[in-house]
Motif scaffolding. Sequence first.
Motif, PDB file in Angstrom:
ATOM      1  N   THR A 127      25.505  -5.950  23.523  1.00 22.97           N
ATOM      2  CA  THR A 127      25.106  -7.472  23.546  1.00 22.97           C
ATOM      3  C   THR A 127      23.733  -7.790  22.550  1.00 22.97           C
ATOM      4  O   THR A 127      23.630  -8.716  21.907  1.00 22.97           O
ATOM      5  CB  THR A 127      24.561  -7.643  25.001  1.00 22.97           C
ATOM      6  N   GLN A 130      24.661  -8.389  19.004  1.00 18.99           N
ATOM      7  CA  GLN A 130      25.331  -9.552  18.771  1.00 18.99           C
ATOM      8  C   GLN A 130      24.610 -10.768  18.646  1.00 18.99           C
ATOM      9  O   GLN A 130      23.455 -10.882  19.303  1.00 18.99           O
ATOM     10  CB  GLN A 130      26.696  -9.891  19.766  1.00 18.99           C
ATOM     11  N   CYS A 264      31.774 -13.790  17.959  1.00 20.18           N
ATOM     12  CA  CYS A 264      30.730 -13.373  19.125  1.00 20.18           C
ATOM     13  C   CYS A 264      30.960 -11.898  19.245  1.00 20.18           C
ATOM     14  O   CYS A 264      29.662 -11.356  19.685  1.00 20.18           O
ATOM     15  CB  CYS A 264      31.368 -14.118  20.183  1.00 20.18           C
ATOM     16  N   MET A 266      31.601  -9.270  17.192  1.00 25.58           N
ATOM     17  CA  MET A 266      31.339  -8.422  16.277  1.00 25.58           C
ATOM     18  C   MET A 266      31.859  -6.886  16.277  1.00 25.58           C
ATOM     19  O   MET A 266      33.169  -6.945  16.283  1.00 25.58           O
ATOM     20  CB  MET A 266      29.810  -8.525  15.965  1.00 25.58           C
ATOM     21  N   ASN A 315      32.573  -7.865  26.502  1.00 27.01           N
ATOM     22  CA  ASN A 315      31.474  -6.482  25.976  1.00 27.01           C
ATOM     23  C   ASN A 315      31.760  -5.363  26.966  1.00 27.01           C
ATOM     24  O   ASN A 315      31.535  -4.134  26.815  1.00 27.01           O
ATOM     25  CB  ASN A 315      30.119  -7.305  26.011  1.00 27.01           C
ATOM     26  N   SER A 351      26.601  -5.030  12.795  1.00 34.42           N
ATOM     27  CA  SER A 351      26.480  -6.096  14.028  1.00 34.42           C
ATOM     28  C   SER A 351      25.001  -6.417  13.801  1.00 34.42           C
ATOM     29  O   SER A 351      24.758  -7.747  14.118  1.00 34.42           O
ATOM     30  CB  SER A 351      27.150  -5.625  14.999  1.00 34.42           C
ATOM     31  N   THR A 355      23.510 -10.031  12.777  1.00 34.84           N
ATOM     32  CA  THR A 355      22.786 -11.058  13.703  1.00 34.84           C
ATOM     33  C   THR A 355      21.317 -11.263  13.353  1.00 34.84           C
ATOM     34  O   THR A 355      21.026 -12.523  13.427  1.00 34.84           O
ATOM     35  CB  THR A 355      22.649 -10.224  15.066  1.00 34.84           C
TER      36      THR A 355
END
Length: 475
Positions: A127, A130, A264, A266, A315, A351, A355
Amino acid sequence: MAADFYFILLLVVCCVHLYVCPFTKVEESFNLQATHDLLYHGMNISKYDHLEFPGVVPRTFLGPIVVSSLAYPAVMILKFVGSSKLWSQYVVRFFLGLLGLLAFSKFRKSIATKFGQDIGKIMVVLTVTQFHFLFYISRPLPNTFALILVLLAFHYWLDQHHAKFVWISAFAIIIFRSELCILLGLILLLELVTKRLTLGTAFVHAASAGVSALALTVSVDSIFWRRFLWPEGEVLWYNTVLNKSSNWGTSPFLWYFYSVLPRCLMFGLVLVPLGLWRNRRTWELAAPCLGFVFIYSFLPHKELRFIIYVVPVMNAVAACGLSFILKNESKWHLLVSGVVKLLTVGGLLGSSLATVLALYLSHFNYSGGVALQKLHTLLENYPEPCHVHISVAAAQTGVSRFGEINPSWRYSKTEGLEKGSPDMLVFSHLITEPECYEPKESPHFVLGVVKGLSGIEMVDRICILERKNWRKAKT
């Protein structure tokens, strides 16, 4: 202690997003303005922004009431010490994000209980690498308020607390986002089919919760809107019966699958199939979410925020895939193990870098808010009050009542101001798009310019104009 660390990690990353992009866009304006008015005008509803600018459809005040109640003590302290109202905007968004992360923490604990503690930890790692979930969690969108309840509904579903699941689901659907009847309805259907929940029990709780949620939103929102209404009911009518949501653009049927979910998730997207393959229990998690995205794809108007609810679940599935890799890579051939390690680290790092880049670029999408802040800075030491006009473009890209920090100034969002018209002379300053400025004809000159992104190019987005000879006239 470890659990506290993972929550703090999420909170820190959320605050970074908030700090880099403190302003909001048009979709967030109602909830932000409503929160401001609750904090600064109390029950003097005649001064509320929504009465002058109601928007296309009405929205509920229940979300802003909760957030403003939590933020009230901190905002009162800021007012007492004379801080700018912009700090209050940070506070409001912080508490909204905190609510979202507390709900996410509940969901994570349920995932850890069902699938293992390592899955819960890996889900957090995915999380924070991302962009979209933690970017949206503090943004005052109707979807964000709904997301808080959806995460709690997921938590109660996984823990098999069916009554609480049904009640939370009803409040999420009836008060905030009616389309959630698809997602949460599919979960309810799954529980009924597997006989973990009886039809009679579901009906009793659904009826009670539905009536309670409807009574709450109608009674509260009718007061603030000064007419009898069910806000989300009018939204549902507008989007489905009238089918007017398409006026705001349409996307291909599979857009959520080939564009939104990859952006979302990745690196997590690569891990989802592995998680579904290695842990069959994840199918129960993924099926309602993928079913929701598929069914909702029939609506031509699509936005990423409409399906943000499925990201935490996907996730969790991806975390099961990564957990399998971490637990079994030592059993593989040395070369295979090395390649897998390299790909895993590279995926997480990639990722994270994506981000950071996305957050950096997003910083340039709020030119209106930056422009109003810049105007206050430019005239910080000028004693005379200003009369500022805020164009539609500026209002849609970050200007809010939290940005109106000088009590002696007048701020206007009057629409229909024509380029070069005498009405422009009423205002000492204009915050407007460059297309509305004609150097030869305008009674104003450019005081400053705020740039923003157009594709990959930086262009002039908002101009700050000052009326010619205004300062001389004042002196």
